[in-house]
Design a protein around this motif. Structure first.
Motif, PDB file in Angstrom:
ATOM      1  N   VAL A 242       0.823  -1.210   0.000  1.00  0.00           N
ATOM      2  CA  VAL A 242       0.000   0.000   0.000  1.00  0.00           C
ATOM      3  C   VAL A 242       0.858   1.261   0.000  1.00  0.00           C
ATOM      4  O   VAL A 242       0.476   2.292  -0.578  1.00  0.00           O
ATOM      5  N   GLU A 243       2.030   1.203   0.606  1.00  0.00           N
ATOM      6  CA  GLU A 243       2.900   2.387   0.657  1.00  0.00           C
ATOM      7  C   GLU A 243       3.616   2.658  -0.669  1.00  0.00           C
ATOM      8  O   GLU A 243       4.235   3.703  -0.825  1.00  0.00           O
ATOM      9  N   GLN A 244       3.539   1.722  -1.626  1.00  0.00           N
ATOM     10  CA  GLN A 244       4.246   1.870  -2.903  1.00  0.00           C
ATOM     11  C   GLN A 244       3.246   2.165  -4.017  1.00  0.00           C
ATOM     12  O   GLN A 244       2.448   1.298  -4.382  1.00  0.00           O
TER      13      GLN A 244
ATOM     14  N   ASN B  66      -2.619   2.065  -2.440  1.00  0.00           N
ATOM     15  CA  ASN B  66      -3.833   2.485  -1.739  1.00  0.00           C
ATOM     16  C   ASN B  66      -4.639   1.254  -1.338  1.00  0.00           C
ATOM     17  O   ASN B  66      -4.232   0.112  -1.596  1.00  0.00           O
ATOM     18  N   GLN B  67      -5.786   1.488  -0.726  1.00  0.00           N
ATOM     19  CA  GLN B  67      -6.714   0.422  -0.392  1.00  0.00           C
ATOM     20  C   GLN B  67      -8.121   0.994  -0.344  1.00  0.00           C
ATOM     21  O   GLN B  67      -8.321   2.202  -0.232  1.00  0.00           O
ATOM     22  N   ILE B  68      -9.113   0.103  -0.449  1.00  0.00           N
ATOM     23  CA  ILE B  68     -10.509   0.520  -0.449  1.00  0.00           C
ATOM     24  C   ILE B  68     -11.287  -0.441   0.427  1.00  0.00           C
ATOM     25  O   ILE B  68     -11.008  -1.637   0.466  1.00  0.00           O
TER      26      ILE B  68
ATOM     27  N   ARG C   2     -14.551   5.872  -7.941  1.00  0.00           N
ATOM     28  CA  ARG C   2     -13.733   5.911  -6.730  1.00  0.00           C
ATOM     29  C   ARG C   2     -12.397   5.198  -6.960  1.00  0.00           C
ATOM     30  O   ARG C   2     -11.343   5.678  -6.535  1.00  0.00           O
ATOM     31  N   LEU C   3     -12.429   4.067  -7.656  1.00  0.00           N
ATOM     32  CA  LEU C   3     -11.190   3.318  -7.922  1.00  0.00           C
ATOM     33  C   LEU C   3     -10.256   4.077  -8.870  1.00  0.00           C
ATOM     34  O   LEU C   3      -9.038   3.922  -8.797  1.00  0.00           O
ATOM     35  N   ILE C   4     -10.814   4.890  -9.744  1.00  0.00           N
ATOM     36  CA  ILE C   4      -9.972   5.754 -10.584  1.00  0.00           C
ATOM     37  C   ILE C   4      -9.310   6.826  -9.715  1.00  0.00           C
ATOM     38  O   ILE C   4      -8.111   7.076  -9.808  1.00  0.00           O
ATOM     39  N   LYS C   5     -10.110   7.447  -8.844  1.00  0.00           N
ATOM     40  CA  LYS C   5      -9.576   8.541  -8.026  1.00  0.00           C
ATOM     41  C   LYS C   5      -8.512   8.069  -7.039  1.00  0.00           C
ATOM     42  O   LYS C   5      -7.568   8.810  -6.728  1.00  0.00           O
ATOM     43  N   ILE C   6      -8.615   6.844  -6.529  1.00  0.00           N
ATOM     44  CA  ILE C   6      -7.605   6.376  -5.564  1.00  0.00           C
ATOM     45  C   ILE C   6      -6.472   5.603  -6.239  1.00  0.00           C
ATOM     46  O   ILE C   6      -5.608   5.056  -5.559  1.00  0.00           O
ATOM     47  N   GLY C   7      -6.497   5.561  -7.592  1.00  0.00           N
ATOM     48  CA  GLY C   7      -5.295   5.132  -8.299  1.00  0.00           C
ATOM     49  C   GLY C   7      -5.244   3.730  -8.814  1.00  0.00           C
ATOM     50  O   GLY C   7      -4.210   3.309  -9.339  1.00  0.00           O
ATOM     51  N   LEU C   8      -6.356   2.953  -8.765  1.00  0.00           N
ATOM     52  CA  LEU C   8      -6.300   1.583  -9.261  1.00  0.00           C
ATOM     53  C   LEU C   8      -6.653   1.475 -10.733  1.00  0.00           C
ATOM     54  O   LEU C   8      -5.996   0.747 -11.481  1.00  0.00           O
ATOM     55  N   LEU C   9      -7.682   2.184 -11.190  1.00  0.00           N
ATOM     56  CA  LEU C   9      -8.168   2.025 -12.548  1.00  0.00           C
ATOM     57  C   LEU C   9      -7.811   3.236 -13.416  1.00  0.00           C
ATOM     58  O   LEU C   9      -7.605   4.331 -12.922  1.00  0.00           O
ATOM     59  N   THR C  10      -7.778   2.974 -14.721  1.00  0.00           N
ATOM     60  CA  THR C  10      -7.574   4.029 -15.698  1.00  0.00           C
ATOM     61  C   THR C  10      -8.357   3.662 -16.958  1.00  0.00           C
ATOM     62  O   THR C  10      -8.922   2.575 -17.067  1.00  0.00           O
TER      63      THR C  10
END
Length: 416
Positions: free
Chosen positions: A316-318, A363-365, A404-412
């Protein structure tokens, strides 16, 4: 402690294994560091136990990660300060006389010290040099331990750092020139993983247990705690990359489980009795409570707790690899918009406090149980649309989740 000859006994040939001459960083795998050994044999026979040498890959095999031509680019453009650039000779570290007034490295003074025999050490490139960043993050996803990098450029026929042992597992990848390495029996088995090295006095050393020359494409694995020293051994400078695997030990893992237990049980967060060193009543209370807390830890700590904390530290820190994600953040997403995951190396589903969630690189959700099927689908899918998500979510809820997953960095966006 295992003993073996001071020779090239552990040099093994990978000639029979077809290799690309210069693979891209994303194509280089952990197995390339230990070829031709099988992964299982390496971890059962060598990992944390004894050195190993992998030879006979094409000499340019690892050059796309970093090369001697890249050294001054880092010094000039990255402007490293001490801690990210160091100069060292067999007499010790060079201090102060290669720095600008703002403490960044002066390239001309670095050249001068190098010409006088100093080894140039560049550290932290796993976060700032894209090929090494990509390679190290992939290794972390594979090994589930943090991976760092130090690059060593040593003038021809010159000793680098004097005998020392490291406090992390090391893979020395020879890029340019040749270097002779001597490895000795450990003076401290399994030292705490501190990300540093400790000098070893020569009188503490026995005869070398390994004496080997690394040529471009060769890799030497040295377990932490094993003293070693190297000297460039021909008429050209030597450049090698040390991959530093900062393992998390059982002590770390159990501490994670205890920390998670303390998060939910306030009793672990209370202080121990005052004056317990010099007051008999307080000392007795300490003893009683110590046994009490041991029993709670034994009964209530869980593997899931430790895993969750471990993934927070290592994954999560990377963050994911930079990929222009800013351009996606304000895009309008519809039910049939094609999406994909960013380049993340680990994804882990979990349940906690009646919620479901996913941990991933950066990150995490967490959310209600009804998003579990959708998260599981995303974990396995290469490309999809919000409409494809399974489970009980409405169309609007699917759009809320993917946004939400786009905003926290998982999806594009899966751009064509």
């Amino acid at each position: 402690m295992a003993h073996f000859p001071a020779s090239d006994t552990f040099d093994v040939s990978a000639a029979a294994r077809p290799q690309k001459p210069s693979p891209a960083p994303e194509e280089i795998k952990f197995e390339d560091l230990i070829a031709p050994l099988a992964r299982e044999e390496f971890f059962s026979e060598y990992w944390e136990q004894k050195p190993f040498v992998s030879k006979d890959k094409p000499k340019f095999f690892f050059r796309n990660l970093f090369s001697i031509e890249d050294v001054d680019k880092v010094v000039v453009h990255h402007k490293p300060k001490p801690g990210h650039i160091d100069l060292v000779s067999e007499h010790g570290f060079v201090r102060d006389n290669f720095l600008n007034a703002d403490q960044t490295a002066n390239i001309n003074l670095v050249y001068q010290n190098y010409l006088k025999g100093s080894t140039v050490i560049l550290s932290g490139l796993e976060t700032s040099w894209p090929p090494l960043h990509q390679f190290c993050r992939a290794l972390e996803g594979d090994l589930n331990h943090r991976v760092g990098v130090a690059v060593y450029l040593t003038p021809s026929q010159t000793k680098g750092v004097k005998p020392h042992y490291d406090t992390q597992e090391g893979f020395l990848v020879q890029i340019d020139g040749a270097k002779r390495w001597k490895v000795y029996e450990p003076v401290y088995e399994f030292p705490p993983v501190e990300g540093s090295y400790t000098s070893t006095e020569r009188e503490q050393l026995s005869a070398p247990i390994l004496d080997v020359v690394l040529n471009p494409g060769d890799v030497l694995y040295i377990p932490r705690g094993y003293p070693h020293e190297g000297i460039s051994c021909d008429d050209t400078p030597s450049l090698h990359i040390t991959l530093e695997v900062h393992v998390r030990t059982w002590l770390d893992f159990l501490s994670d489980a205890l920390g998670a237990l303390a998060d939910r049980d306030k009793r672990f967060r209370q202080s121990v009795p005052v004056s317990f060193l010099n007051d008999a009543k307080a000392k007795n209370a300490l003893k009683t409570n110590f046994e009490f807390f041991k029993s709670i830890f034994s009964d209530q700590s869980t593997l899931e707790d430790a895993l969750h904390k471990h993934v927070e530290h290592v994954v999560v820190e990377q963050p994911p690899m930079p990929d222009g994600h800013f351009a996606t953040l304000f895009e309008k997403i519809e039910l049939h918009t094609a999406l994909k995951k960013r380049q993340v190396n680990t994804m882990r589903l979990f349940e906690k406090d009646q919620l479901t969630g996913m941990q991933f690189s950066g990150n995490q959700i967490t959310g209600p149980k009804k998003i579990e099927a959708a998260l599981g689908f995303i974990k396995l899918a290469d490309q999809f649309t919000p409409a494809d998500l399974p489970g009980e979510l409405t169309g609007k809820e699917k759009l809320v989740l993917v946004n939400r997953l786009i905003k926290i960095g998982l999806l594009t966006l899966a751009r064509q």
